[in-house]
Write a protein that holds these residues in place. Structure first.
Motif, PDB file in Angstrom:
ATOM      1  N   GLY A  64       0.813  -1.207   0.000  1.00  0.00           N
ATOM      2  CA  GLY A  64       0.000   0.000   0.000  1.00  0.00           C
ATOM      3  C   GLY A  64       0.846   1.256   0.000  1.00  0.00           C
ATOM      4  O   GLY A  64       1.905   1.294   0.631  1.00  0.00           O
ATOM      5  N   VAL A  65       0.365   2.283  -0.713  1.00  0.00           N
ATOM      6  CA  VAL A  65       1.037   3.584  -0.773  1.00  0.00           C
ATOM      7  C   VAL A  65      -0.011   4.680  -0.713  1.00  0.00           C
ATOM      8  O   VAL A  65      -1.024   4.638  -1.427  1.00  0.00           O
ATOM      9  N   LEU A  66       0.241   5.667   0.143  1.00  0.00           N
ATOM     10  CA  LEU A  66      -0.593   6.866   0.181  1.00  0.00           C
ATOM     11  C   LEU A  66       0.305   8.095   0.335  1.00  0.00           C
ATOM     12  O   LEU A  66       0.902   8.299   1.393  1.00  0.00           O
ATOM     13  N   PRO A  67       0.422   8.921  -0.699  1.00  0.00           N
ATOM     14  CA  PRO A  67       1.117  10.209  -0.557  1.00  0.00           C
ATOM     15  C   PRO A  67       0.152  11.242   0.043  1.00  0.00           C
ATOM     16  O   PRO A  67      -1.057  11.169  -0.175  1.00  0.00           O
ATOM     17  N   TYR A  68       0.695  12.212   0.771  1.00  0.00           N
ATOM     18  CA  TYR A  68      -0.172  13.262   1.306  1.00  0.00           C
ATOM     19  C   TYR A  68       0.634  14.510   1.628  1.00  0.00           C
ATOM     20  O   TYR A  68       1.867  14.472   1.745  1.00  0.00           O
ATOM     21  N   VAL A  69      -0.079  15.617   1.738  1.00  0.00           N
ATOM     22  CA  VAL A  69       0.483  16.854   2.281  1.00  0.00           C
ATOM     23  C   VAL A  69      -0.269  17.151   3.565  1.00  0.00           C
ATOM     24  O   VAL A  69      -1.408  16.698   3.750  1.00  0.00           O
ATOM     25  N   GLN A  70       0.350  17.919   4.445  1.00  0.00           N
ATOM     26  CA  GLN A  70      -0.205  18.109   5.782  1.00  0.00           C
ATOM     27  C   GLN A  70      -0.455  19.577   6.079  1.00  0.00           C
ATOM     28  O   GLN A  70       0.299  20.451   5.649  1.00  0.00           O
ATOM     29  N   ARG A  71      -1.546  19.825   6.798  1.00  0.00           N
ATOM     30  CA  ARG A  71      -1.849  21.175   7.274  1.00  0.00           C
ATOM     31  C   ARG A  71      -2.648  21.057   8.565  1.00  0.00           C
ATOM     32  O   ARG A  71      -3.064  19.960   8.960  1.00  0.00           O
ATOM     33  N   ARG A  72      -2.845  22.179   9.231  1.00  0.00           N
ATOM     34  CA  ARG A  72      -3.683  22.241  10.427  1.00  0.00           C
ATOM     35  C   ARG A  72      -5.001  22.921  10.079  1.00  0.00           C
ATOM     36  O   ARG A  72      -5.029  23.931   9.378  1.00  0.00           O
ATOM     37  N   SER A  73      -6.092  22.358  10.554  1.00  0.00           N
ATOM     38  CA  SER A  73      -7.387  22.991  10.340  1.00  0.00           C
ATOM     39  C   SER A  73      -7.584  24.106  11.350  1.00  0.00           C
ATOM     40  O   SER A  73      -6.815  24.255  12.306  1.00  0.00           O
ATOM     41  N   ARG A  74      -8.634  24.890  11.145  1.00  0.00           N
ATOM     42  CA  ARG A  74      -8.930  25.984  12.092  1.00  0.00           C
ATOM     43  C   ARG A  74      -9.272  25.467  13.477  1.00  0.00           C
ATOM     44  O   ARG A  74      -9.137  26.173  14.467  1.00  0.00           O
ATOM     45  N   THR A  75      -9.719  24.210  13.547  1.00  0.00           N
ATOM     46  CA  THR A  75     -10.072  23.635  14.852  1.00  0.00           C
ATOM     47  C   THR A  75      -8.894  22.941  15.522  1.00  0.00           C
ATOM     48  O   THR A  75      -9.037  22.400  16.615  1.00  0.00           O
ATOM     49  N   ARG A  80      -4.300  15.424   6.848  1.00  0.00           N
ATOM     50  CA  ARG A  80      -3.372  14.794   5.916  1.00  0.00           C
ATOM     51  C   ARG A  80      -4.154  14.482   4.648  1.00  0.00           C
ATOM     52  O   ARG A  80      -5.023  13.619   4.640  1.00  0.00           O
ATOM     53  N   SER A  81      -3.822  15.219   3.601  1.00  0.00           N
ATOM     54  CA  SER A  81      -4.703  15.307   2.432  1.00  0.00           C
ATOM     55  C   SER A  81      -3.980  14.946   1.145  1.00  0.00           C
ATOM     56  O   SER A  81      -2.787  15.219   0.978  1.00  0.00           O
ATOM     57  N   THR A  82      -4.753  14.362   0.211  1.00  0.00           N
ATOM     58  CA  THR A  82      -4.240  14.094  -1.137  1.00  0.00           C
ATOM     59  C   THR A  82      -4.476  15.277  -2.071  1.00  0.00           C
ATOM     60  O   THR A  82      -4.186  15.202  -3.256  1.00  0.00           O
ATOM     61  N   GLY A  83      -5.026  16.371  -1.529  1.00  0.00           N
ATOM     62  CA  GLY A  83      -5.348  17.527  -2.357  1.00  0.00           C
ATOM     63  C   GLY A  83      -4.146  18.409  -2.633  1.00  0.00           C
ATOM     64  O   GLY A  83      -3.003  18.073  -2.312  1.00  0.00           O
ATOM     65  N   PRO A  84      -4.391  19.580  -3.229  1.00  0.00           N
ATOM     66  CA  PRO A  84      -3.307  20.504  -3.547  1.00  0.00           C
ATOM     67  C   PRO A  84      -2.491  20.849  -2.303  1.00  0.00           C
ATOM     68  O   PRO A  84      -3.062  20.955  -1.219  1.00  0.00           O
ATOM     69  N   PRO A  85      -1.169  21.003  -2.472  1.00  0.00           N
ATOM     70  CA  PRO A  85      -0.413  20.977  -3.728  1.00  0.00           C
ATOM     71  C   PRO A  85       0.178  19.601  -4.077  1.00  0.00           C
ATOM     72  O   PRO A  85       1.113  19.529  -4.865  1.00  0.00           O
ATOM     73  N   LEU A  86      -0.350  18.523  -3.519  1.00  0.00           N
ATOM     74  CA  LEU A  86       0.127  17.199  -3.897  1.00  0.00           C
ATOM     75  C   LEU A  86      -0.132  16.977  -5.383  1.00  0.00           C
ATOM     76  O   LEU A  86      -1.241  17.178  -5.873  1.00  0.00           O
ATOM     77  N   ILE A 126      -7.991  13.197   4.222  1.00  0.00           N
ATOM     78  CA  ILE A 126      -8.910  13.633   3.175  1.00  0.00           C
ATOM     79  C   ILE A 126      -8.396  13.141   1.834  1.00  0.00           C
ATOM     80  O   ILE A 126      -7.276  13.459   1.437  1.00  0.00           O
ATOM     81  N   VAL A 127      -9.210  12.332   1.170  1.00  0.00           N
ATOM     82  CA  VAL A 127      -8.938  11.937  -0.215  1.00  0.00           C
ATOM     83  C   VAL A 127      -9.873  12.769  -1.073  1.00  0.00           C
ATOM     84  O   VAL A 127     -11.086  12.576  -1.057  1.00  0.00           O
ATOM     85  N   GLU A 128      -9.311  13.719  -1.800  1.00  0.00           N
ATOM     86  CA  GLU A 128     -10.109  14.742  -2.457  1.00  0.00           C
ATOM     87  C   GLU A 128     -11.036  14.191  -3.541  1.00  0.00           C
ATOM     88  O   GLU A 128     -12.101  14.743  -3.793  1.00  0.00           O
ATOM     89  N   GLN A 129     -10.618  13.125  -4.207  1.00  0.00           N
ATOM     90  CA  GLN A 129     -11.467  12.563  -5.259  1.00  0.00           C
ATOM     91  C   GLN A 129     -11.223  11.066  -5.321  1.00  0.00           C
ATOM     92  O   GLN A 129     -10.157  10.612  -5.724  1.00  0.00           O
ATOM     93  N   GLN A 130     -12.225  10.300  -4.890  1.00  0.00           N
ATOM     94  CA  GLN A 130     -12.095   8.850  -4.859  1.00  0.00           C
ATOM     95  C   GLN A 130     -13.398   8.208  -5.293  1.00  0.00           C
ATOM     96  O   GLN A 130     -14.484   8.732  -5.046  1.00  0.00           O
ATOM     97  N   ARG A 131     -13.291   7.061  -5.954  1.00  0.00           N
ATOM     98  CA  ARG A 131     -14.481   6.307  -6.311  1.00  0.00           C
ATOM     99  C   ARG A 131     -15.194   5.818  -5.063  1.00  0.00           C
ATOM    100  O   ARG A 131     -14.559   5.448  -4.064  1.00  0.00           O
ATOM    101  N   LEU A 132     -16.516   5.786  -5.140  1.00  0.00           N
ATOM    102  CA  LEU A 132     -17.339   5.331  -4.020  1.00  0.00           C
ATOM    103  C   LEU A 132     -17.847   3.921  -4.234  1.00  0.00           C
ATOM    104  O   LEU A 132     -18.855   3.517  -3.655  1.00  0.00           O
TER     105      LEU A 132
END
Length: 381
Positions: A64-75, A80-86, A126-132
Motif C-alpha cells: 500500500g502507498v498513500l502520498p499526502y500533504v499536511q496542514r492544520r485545520s482551524r479547529t 493529511r490530504s491528497t489535495g493541492p499541492p500534492l 482527506i482523499v479529495e477525489q475517490q471512487r465510491l
C-alpha cells in the motif's frame, strides 16, 4: 504488516522499485500516484513541496502507498490530504495504491500509520477525489468502519466501461491515423435527442467551413506534445488572468509535460489523439495507461471554433476510440468542476471527497461533524 512514513525525496531505490511493482498490480490503478510521475511532477512543477508518503507491506513486497500533504485545520486537527499541492493539481484522481488481494490489510496499515505522530491532536485523512465503489473503497471503508467515513461533494465522473460480457482487460490497439469521425446514433445514443442533433449540425458545419473532419493518433510523434502545448497556450488555459493553468503558464511546465510523455511513450502507455478539420487541429487530448485501463490527463481545443462545440466533438471522438478498441477509460475529470464534460460519457463512476478519522480523536471529531451536518440538513428541510 510493516509501515513507515518518509518524504518523497527520501524514497530509496529499493522502495521505488517496490512502488513501481505495486503500481502495476494495484487493485485500482492510479497513474498519478506512480513514483516516477510524482517525482517528475514535484521536481518540475512544485520543487518547493516535498510530500509525505506512507508505505506499508510485508518483508517481501509493498502492499500500500498513500502520498499526502499536511496542514492544520482551524479547529486544530491535523489534516493529511491528497489535495493541492500534492501532484501540483495535475488531475483529480487520488485513489491510494492497494495491492490486489491485500487491499483490506493494506488499507488498515495505511490508516493506522497515517494516524500517528499527532501528539493527541485529531488526525483526519482527506482523499479529495475517490471512487465510491470498487475494491479500494471497500478496503478503506472496511478498515475504519462506515461510521468513521464522511463523504462530501458526491458526483459521477465520466467513463467508458466494459460492455456486458466483456473482460474489459484493455489492449494497446489504436484506430488508424486519419480515421473519419462517425457521429451517429451508436456514438450518441446515451445523449438526448436535442444534443445529438446539435452535435451533428456542428460536425456538418465544420466540414463545410474547413474540410473533412478526422480523428488522428499521434501517440508516437514527440512533436504532438509541442503542438498540444501551443494549442493550450492559445486558449483560456494559457491565460492566467482568465484562470488558466496550462502547462506553459508554469515556469517548468512545458519541460514537465515533455519529460512525462516521453517516459510514457517509451513504455507504450501514452495516447495522443487529435480532431482535425482540413489542416486545422480543433482538439487534442493526452491519455495515459495504468494496469488494464486508460486515464484522461489533459485536453485542449481551438477557441476560434468553439461555436461548433469542438471540445465536445473531440471528447466524443476519444470515447469512440476507446469503445472501438475495447478499452476501459476513466476521464479523471472532477464532475464538480466539469459537469458538462462528464455528462458526455456513456459510463459513470460514483466519486466524492472522502474524510476518514485516522486516530481516536480524529474519529471523535468526525462523529461530531456528521452530527452537525445532519442537524444543518434537518434545518434546511
Amino acid at each position: 504488516m510493516r509501515a513507515k512514513t518518509v518524504r518523497l525525496s527520501d524514497v530509496g531505490t529499493q522502495d521505488a522499485d517496490a512502488w513501481r511493482g505495486l503500481s502495476s498490480d494495484a487493485v485500482e490503478p492510479n497513474p498519478y500516484f506512480d513514483v516516477d510521475f510524482l517525482r517528475t511532477t514535484h521536481r518540475r512543477l512544485r520543487p518547493d513541496v516535498d510530500p509525505w508518503v506512507v508505505l506499508v507491506g510485508d518483508d517481501d513486497r509493498l502492499c500500500g502507498v498513500l502520498p499526502y500533504v499536511q496542514r492544520r485545520s482551524r479547529t486544530g486537527a491535523v489534516v493529511r490530504s491528497t489535495g493541492p499541492p500534492l501532484g501540483s493539481t495535475v488531475v483529480d484522481l487520488q485513489t491510494p495504491l492497494l495491492r490486489r488481494g491485500r487491499h483490506l490489510e493494506a488499507s488498515r496499515g495505511i490508516l493506522a500509520e497515517v494516524g500517528r505522530g499527532a501528539y493527541g491532536a485529531p488526525v483526519v485523512v482527506i482523499v479529495e477525489q475517490q471512487r465510491l465503489d470498487g475494491p479500494a473503497w471497500d478496503g478503506l471503508v472496511g478498515a475504519v468502519g462506515g461510521s468513521n467515513v464522511l463523504v462530501r461533494h458526491r458526483g459521477e465522473r465520466g467513463a467508458v466501461l466494459p460492455a456486458h460480457g466483456s473482460t474489459g482487460s484493455g489492449t494497446n490497439d489504436r484506430p488508424a491515423s486519419g480515421r473519419p469521425v462517425a457521429i451517429d446514433a451508436t456514438m450518441l445514443g446515451h445523449l438526448s435527442g436535442s444534443r445529438r442533433k446539435s452535435l451533428n449540425r456542428s460536425l456538418s458545419g465544420l466540414a463545410r467551413e474547413l474540410g473533412p473532419v478526422t480523428w488522428s493518433d499521434r501517440s508516437d510523434d514527440p512533436q504532438a506534445i509541442v503542438d498540444f502545448i501551443a494549442l493550450e497556450q492559445r486558449g483560456w488555459k494559457g491565460d492566467v488572468a482568465r484562470g488558466g493553468e496550462g502547462v506553459a503558464t508554469r515556469p517548468d511546465g512545458a519541460r514537465w509535460l515533455v519529460e512525462v510523455t516521453d517516459s510514457l511513450r517509451d513504455a507504450d502507455e501514452l495516447f495522443v489523439g487529435e480532431l482535425r478539420a482540413g489542416d486545422v487541429t480543433l482538439f487534442a487530448t493526452i491519455d495515459l495507461r495504468a494496469g488494464d485501463r486508460w486515464f484522461g490527463m489533459r485536453d485542449a481545443y481551438d477557441e476560434r471554433f468553439s461555436r461548433f462545440g469542438v471540445g465536445n466533438l473531440g471528447r466524443l471522438s476519444e470515447i469512440r476510440h476507446m469503445e472501438q478498441s475495447g478499452l476501459q477509460f476513466d476521464s479523471s475529470a472532477n464532475p464538480q468542476t466539469y459537469p458538462q464534460a462528464s455528462a458526455l460519457y456513456p459510463g459513470r463512476l460514483p466519486v466524492g471527497k472522502i474524510v476518514y478519522g485516522a486516530n481516536a480523536a480524529g474519529r471523535a471529531a468526525l462523529r461530531i461533524a456528521r452530527t452537525l451536518e445532519r442537524a444543518r440538513a434537518a434545518v434546511r428541510r
